[in-house]
Design a protein around this motif. Structure first.
Motif, PDB file in Angstrom:
ATOM      1  N   GLU A   1      -0.711   7.008  -7.450  1.00 28.30           N
ATOM      2  CA  GLU A   1      -1.060   7.563  -6.138  1.00 28.30           C
ATOM      3  C   GLU A   1       0.147   7.536  -5.201  1.00 28.30           C
ATOM      4  N   THR A   2       0.929   6.454  -5.266  1.00 24.46           N
ATOM      5  CA  THR A   2       2.118   6.364  -4.418  1.00 24.46           C
ATOM      6  C   THR A   2       3.154   7.408  -4.817  1.00 24.46           C
TER       7      THR A   2
ATOM      8  N   THR B   1       0.841  -1.183   0.000  1.00 21.44           N
ATOM      9  CA  THR B   1       0.000   0.000   0.000  1.00 21.44           C
ATOM     10  C   THR B   1       0.883   1.242   0.000  1.00 21.44           C
ATOM     11  N   THR B   2       0.254   2.378  -0.273  1.00 23.75           N
ATOM     12  CA  THR B   2       1.004   3.635  -0.269  1.00 23.75           C
ATOM     13  C   THR B   2       1.597   3.913   1.100  1.00 23.75           C
TER      14      THR B   2
ATOM     15  N   ALA C   1       5.770   1.616  -8.682  1.00 22.49           N
ATOM     16  CA  ALA C   1       4.822   2.325  -7.824  1.00 22.49           C
ATOM     17  C   ALA C   1       3.609   2.759  -8.635  1.00 22.49           C
TER      18      ALA C   1
END
Length: 912
Positions: free
Chosen positions: A747-748, A719-720, A744
């Motif tokens: 959003e990351t 997850t981020t 990635a």
């Protein structure tokens, strides 16, 4: 109402208007309704009522022999004085409009018509509906024509045409507006334009007829709508054909008569037997037959049309029918009977203001009596015809004078606007574009997705130049430098004066390497220039910083990058060009990492432009004496650092251990024992004791690794928040090297840039980011990408290699026919230390490249390609089983390993 006005049935029109609820006059204050909004504009319904009433008044004025502004209509009555409109306004205000004598009544009508036109135009202008505005303007143009105000009619027609956007939905109002505008343009003798707009009206009617809902709202019959539009188009075609016959080009007239005949026949088929459009279609059909030489066939239908129009009192249509029948009889050899109909057409056209019909009737009568050798009868018609032609010439002359004045005014306005633009965007000293222009232009390039290079140019020691030859001499130097910069760039590049002795050069679609070569030539030309002519004993030199934009960069970031390397050029001795590749990073002033990479340049370093101080060896040795202590303070500071924006983009210098000429990504980590010794050394130094140790570059620690690679965080499956946590830990543990995030999500990447701000370098195409200092490039790598599907892996390879400390050049889509062109350029192999070939379907590309060069080749198979490639296994086997020497193969889609390996080869090769 429209039909009554067109037929000059003015009393009938008056009765129809009497039922319309409105104020009796704009000069009488209206009583507002209970629900009226204060200050609200007049409704469109009221505007249309005022327009129709104004047209009625103008037609009554025309019958009385006056125009809308009170001037006599005919040249014969020009000796008669004009109407006193002021008296007419006074009578309207007093409520006594319409005096006993005819002139007072006409004056009151003219004043009231002017007021109605103005109020209606104001209402149309306030409307949001462009079609309603265009319809009102077209109607007002016709009113102006009735008053012989040609220029005003032209203005109204032009404005109406500008509102008739081609995307307007089809409907009855649009068809009627286009037809009205076409009639106005025809009266203005703009027949080709009139034909175009009437043709558009016919096409719009055809489109509207296919949508029953559109016509249902207006209660219109689709067949009638299309037939009427076709009849009007046929009428204009026939009239244009007659004009071409009169000009002696019958071969050009034939197509127009044929089209008029076809349209009229279509209309006759579509119209119901009792429709009012039957007679106009018959007239057009007969007119077309006459033009095509079939006069005998046209006489019968035209006689019936004359009989029917006489019974209906349609004066305009009757004039056209009489003209067509008289022309048919004349050309059929029956001149005597034709004369009667032509005279009737002439009388009707003169009485009801139909100039086109009047001129055609006069011409036919002249020709008829000339053919009959009746000079006495022909001469008056000829004189009247020539008089009308002279009036047309006068109108055209007036129109050309007006057009000349408008064009002159427009050019003066454009010239004034150009001067304002130059004042806003031009530097008055060098006459180059100024900073405001440069910022706007750079914003435009970046917003359009361009990747320009930006060069910031600074004149070295300009203060001393001003001191030596004065400010006028300094201005001359700046002008000369500007001219040399312009002479050295391409036509597509733009040189701007930024401020003071600083210039910027915008180079669209240019890499930093290309810009460096161009600016190096310019730098040499500036140094060779004969500056002695300006009174200088020493040559003027320039320092240049170059940065290349990446996708997503903004103007401030790009300029900060170029400005940062300009300071490096200044610190390195001036008179040089320094470039920064597309991968950059920033650091703030007074950063804890300054102890590792040196502080960013202070403003004072270039403000006074003083000579660069040369540090002596003792000072350098002292700075390098205690790297362990510096690392300890840096680690502690980074663990406690707070987010903030960097002031400048600057590349960090390389570091070395046992091989001084091979750069590393960061200093060697210290052990716990060494850490304790460093802390003790710091305590002793704070008490005034100085301990000078031998440089680690000269005496490396035993067992240290040869290279320090970036810390890698694989974002796949994380997850981020997890990625951010891993990056924080990597930065806290190793602040001296970048944390490399691969695979990635967008959003990351955004989250990384938001949290770490200026320390983040990212490549969206590679789905990768580096957080922390990126080293100075050493060695050169070329990444060859076979096809577009292989681009993500190629982008990852290039990004990793750059972050690992090598200079990277990418070449995409090199498979297929481009291979032959690519291989003909030997510089591809001569200037690089390692080649990386990324290929899936074209896996053999790696073996071809490897067999043609002694440069080490790293082959990267990808999983793209046909289903039979088994997810990249086919490409992997092709590369592994190749007999090409000097080639190594990475795993499938493993751009990271290939990038690190290639960077190591490049660093090792560069130290030789």
């Amino acid at each position: 109402m429209t039909a009554a006005l067109s037929n000059w049935q003015l009393d009938d029109a008056e009765q129809l208007l009497a039922g319309v609820e409105r104020d009796p006059s704009p000069y009488v204050a209206a009583v507002p309704g209970a629900d009226a909004v204060e200050g609200a504009p007049m409704s469109l319904g009221r505007a249309w009522a005022d327009t129709l009433r104004a047209e009625l008044l103008v037609r009554r004025l025309r019958v009385a022999g006056f125009t809308l502004v009170g001037d006599p209509v005919s040249p014969e009555s020009s000796a008669e004085p004009a109407l006193d409109l002021h008296a007419g306004v006074a009578e309207l205000l007093d409520g006594t409009g319409g005096g006993a004598d005819a002139r007072s009544e006409s004056a009151s009508r003219a004043a009231l018509a002017i007021a109605l036109v103005r109020s209606a135009k104001a209402a149309f202008d306030a409307a949001d509906d462009d079609l309603q505005r265009a319809a009102g303007l077209a109607r007002h143009a016709r009113i102006e024509l009735l008053s012989r105000r040609i220029d005003a009619a032209m203005d109204e027609a032009v404005e109406a045409a500008s509102l008739l956007d081609p995307t307007l939905p089809p409907g009855v109002l649009l068809v009627d507006t286009l037809g009205t505008l076409a009639g106005v343009l025809a009266d203005l003798e703009l027949m080709p334009l009139a034909l175009d707009y009437q043709r558009r009206a016919h096409e719009t009617a055809l489109a509207a007829a296919t949508d029953p809902d559109v016509l249902a709202r207006d209660g219109a019959d689709p067949d009638v709508l299309v037939a009427v539009a076709a009849t009007r188009l046929g009428e204009l075609c026939a009239e244009l054909g007659e004009g071409l016959l009169d000009d002696g080009v019958p071969e050009s007239a034939a197509p127009y008569f044929a089209e008029a005949r076809r349209l009229a026949e279509q209309a006759l088929v579509q119209l119901p037997p009792d429709s009012a459009g039957i007679v106009p279609a018959q007239i057009v059909h007969g007119w077309a037959l006459v033009g095509m030489g079939e006069q005998a066939a046209a006489v019968g239908p035209l006689r019936a049309a004359v009989r029917l129009t006489s019974a209906s009192a349609d004066r305009a249509r009757l004039a056209s029918a009489q003209l067509a029948l008289g022309r048919a009889l004349r050309r059929n050899g029956d001149g005597r009977t034709g004369d009667e109909h032509l005279v009737a057409a002439l009388d009707l056209a003169t009485e009801h203001g139909l100039p086109r019909v009047r001129r055609a009737a006069l011409r036919e009568l002249c020709t008829l009596h000339a053919d009959l050798n009746d000079a006495d009868r022909a001469l008056p018609y000829l004189q009247a015809y020539l008089s009308d032609e002279l009036d047309r010439v006068d109108e055209r002359r007036t129109r050309w004078v007006e057009l000349f004045g408008r064009r002159k005014s427009l050019l003066e306005t454009e010239r004034a606007a150009g001067q304002l633009r130059r004042q806003a965007y031009e530097d008055p000293l060098t006459h180059l574009p100024n900073r405001r222009y440069a910022e706007a232009r750079l914003d435009g390039l970046l917003a359009a997705g361009d990747v320009p290079a930006l060069a910031v140019v600074d004149v070295d020691r300009f203060k001393s130049i001003n001191d030596a030859i004065g400010h006028p001499g300094g201005d001359a130097v700046l002008r000369a430098v500007g001219e040399l910069l312009v002479a050295g760039v391409r036509d597509t590049d733009e040189v701007c004066r930024w401020a003071g002795d600083e210039f910027v050069i915008l180079l669209p679609e240019t890499t930093a390497e290309q810009a460096e070569r161009a600016l190096e030539r310019i730098r040499a030309s500036v140094a060779r220039y004969s500056w002695s002519e300006l009174g200088l004993d020493v040559p003027v030199t320039i320092s240049v910083g170059i940065a290349s934009a990446t996708r997503g960069d903004d103007r401030k970031t790009l300029f900060a990058a170029a400005d940062g390397v300009l300071y490096d050029a200044k610190r390195s001795g001036r008179d040089r060009v320094v470039r920064l590749s597309a991968v950059t990073q920033t650091r703030a002033a007074a950063s804890p990492l300054d102890v590792l990479f040196g502080p960013p340049p202070a403003a004072a370093d270039t403000a006074d432009d003083s000579p660069d101080p040369t540090p002596d060896a003792d000072v350098v040795a002292e700075v390098q004496a205690a790297p362990g202590n510096d690392v300890h303070r840096a680690v502690t500071a980074v663990r406690e650092e707070t987010p903030g924006f960097a002031a400048l983009l600057t590349p960090h210098p390389p570091l070395g251990t046992d091989r001084p000429d091979e750069p590393l990504l960061g200093p060697v980590p210290v052990s716990a024992v060494e850490q304790s010794a460093v802390e003790q050394s710091a305590v002793e130094q704070s008490a005034g004791q100085t301990a000078v140790e031998e440089s680690p570059a000269a005496q490396p620690l035993a067992g240290t690794p040869a290279a320090v690679e970036p810390e890698v965080v694989w974002a796949t499956g994380r997850t981020t928040e997890q990625v951010l946590a891993l990056v924080r830990a990597a930065r806290a543990e190793h602040p001296d090297r970048p944390a490399l995030v691969l695979r990635a999500t967008p959003e990351t990447l955004v989250a990384l840039a938001t949290e770490h701000d200026a320390y983040t370098t990212m490549d969206a195409a590679a789905s990768a980011a580096a957080v922390g200092p990126v080293p100075e490039p050493t060695g050169r790598i070329t990444v060859l990408c076979a096809g577009g599907a292989d681009a993500p892996v190629a982008a990852e390879t290039a990004f990793v290699a750059r972050v690992a400390g090598a200079e990277v050049v990418r070449m995409d889509d090199v498979a297929g026919g481009r291979v032959r062109t690519l291989l003909s350029d030997r510089s591809l192999f001569d200037d690089v230390d390692c080649l990386v070939v990324v290929a899936g379907m074209d896996a053999s590309l790696a073996t071809v490249i490897g067999s043609l060069t002694d440069v080490p080749v790293v082959a990267v198979p990808t999983s793209t390609g046909q289903p039979s490639a088994f997810g990249g296994l086919g490409a992997l086997m092709t590369m592994l089983t190749a007999a090409t020497p000097g080639m190594t193969v990475s795993n499938i889609d493993n751009g990271y390993s290939a990038g690190v390996f290639a960077a190591r080869v490049a660093r090792r090769s560069a130290r030789r």
